[in-house]
Design an enzyme around this catalytic site. Sequence first.
Site, mmCIF file in Angstrom:
data_model
loop_
_atom_site.group_PDB
_atom_site.id
_atom_site.type_symbol
_atom_site.label_atom_id
_atom_site.label_comp_id
_atom_site.label_asym_id
_atom_site.label_seq_id
_atom_site.Cartn_x
_atom_site.Cartn_y
_atom_site.Cartn_z
ATOM 1 N N GLU A 76 0.944 -1.130 0.033
ATOM 2 C CA GLU A 76 -0.036 0.155 0.063
ATOM 3 C C GLU A 76 0.877 1.177 0.029
ATOM 4 O O GLU A 76 1.665 1.512 0.984
ATOM 5 C CB GLU A 76 -0.940 0.102 1.062
ATOM 6 C CG GLU A 76 -1.923 -1.111 1.471
ATOM 7 C CD GLU A 76 -3.000 -1.133 0.235
ATOM 8 O OE1 GLU A 76 -3.020 -0.003 -0.635
ATOM 9 O OE2 GLU A 76 -3.464 -2.103 -0.080
ATOM 10 N N ARG A 86 -17.855 -0.329 5.739
ATOM 11 C CA ARG A 86 -19.008 -1.058 5.096
ATOM 12 C C ARG A 86 -19.704 -2.212 5.901
ATOM 13 O O ARG A 86 -20.858 -2.162 5.857
ATOM 14 C CB ARG A 86 -18.324 -1.875 3.858
ATOM 15 C CG ARG A 86 -19.253 -2.472 3.060
ATOM 16 C CD ARG A 86 -18.358 -3.150 1.746
ATOM 17 N NE ARG A 86 -17.252 -3.811 2.195
ATOM 18 C CZ ARG A 86 -17.161 -5.242 2.674
ATOM 19 N NH1 ARG A 86 -18.364 -5.723 2.766
ATOM 20 N NH2 ARG A 86 -16.222 -5.706 2.994
ATOM 21 N N CYS A 139 -8.037 -1.423 8.295
ATOM 22 C CA CYS A 139 -6.522 -1.680 7.786
ATOM 23 C C CYS A 139 -6.100 -0.135 7.576
ATOM 24 O O CYS A 139 -4.884 0.249 8.108
ATOM 25 C CB CYS A 139 -6.373 -2.474 6.663
ATOM 26 S SG CYS A 139 -6.615 -4.245 7.202
ATOM 27 N N HIS A 163 -1.342 -5.665 2.031
ATOM 28 C CA HIS A 163 -2.520 -6.409 2.196
ATOM 29 C C HIS A 163 -2.428 -7.878 1.386
ATOM 30 O O HIS A 163 -1.680 -7.985 0.582
ATOM 31 C CB HIS A 163 -3.721 -5.870 1.512
ATOM 32 C CG HIS A 163 -4.532 -4.897 2.293
ATOM 33 N ND1 HIS A 163 -4.864 -3.514 2.217
ATOM 34 C CD2 HIS A 163 -5.357 -5.450 3.039
ATOM 35 C CE1 HIS A 163 -5.844 -3.412 2.708
ATOM 36 N NE2 HIS A 163 -6.215 -4.244 3.709
HETATM 37 N N1 PCA Z 1 -8.442 -6.644 7.105
HETATM 38 C C1 PCA Z 1 -9.445 -5.379 7.121
HETATM 39 C C2 PCA Z 1 -9.271 -5.147 8.437
HETATM 40 C C3 PCA Z 1 -8.559 -6.119 9.251
HETATM 41 C C4 PCA Z 1 -7.916 -6.926 8.077
HETATM 42 O O1 PCA Z 1 -7.175 -7.837 8.300
HETATM 43 C C5 PCA Z 1 -9.307 -4.396 6.116
HETATM 44 O O2 PCA Z 1 -8.763 -4.558 4.956
HETATM 45 O O3 PCA Z 1 -9.503 -3.000 6.365
#
Ligand code: PCA
Length: 211
Positions: A76, A86, A139, A163
Amino acid sequence: MKILLTGFEPFGGEPINPSWEAVKALAGYRDAVVSLMLPCVFDKSLEVLGDVARALEPEIILSVGQAGGRSGISLEKVAINLNDARIPDNAGAQPVDSAVIEGAPNAYFASLPVKRLTAALKEKQIEAQVSFSAGTYVCNHVFFGACHLAQSLLSRPSVGFVHIPFLPEQAERNGHAPAMALAEQITALKVLIDALLAGGDELHTSAGTTH
Ligand code: PCA
């Protein structure tokens, strides 16, 4: 070198979160990694992160989260000062159109070298890409909060967010979404840590705030 590596507890009805499974497996890696599980809860996640980061004063904070539906590893680039959930978090809160931190800049860029890290993964035949949105859920909240927090730590850590996709068993339950085996996710995090430890000098070169 101290690297604070965070993953999340399961959320959204899933019994497992690959981010914590992979992060947990890296505890003590290269004598640098401290693994921390964060709650999937707005604000509380940042309290936990802040407490540990202030005690540890790491040189790097790298947070990892599950991005169900994405394939490959996403490095990211941008954290935004916006909560827009959401689904409710694990404490039942569902903030809409609120700031992560009132009065903070609209966005931060990752201060870890996302392009170099993406290239390091591809070199090992691991699917990876730079992503320009970490979403507006917990996140992004943690990524933004970590970027902000970094400025008040003595160690001035470089900050990044990764991610990772569903595990195969999750993907099957979720409409055959893309998946990556846990062993490959763990290898990917090791490649990232190795690349960061190999390139310590340039850690602070790409830091920046956007207005
Ligand atoms: N993914 C979520 C929050 C916690 C996670 O592992 C996100 O992409 O915001």
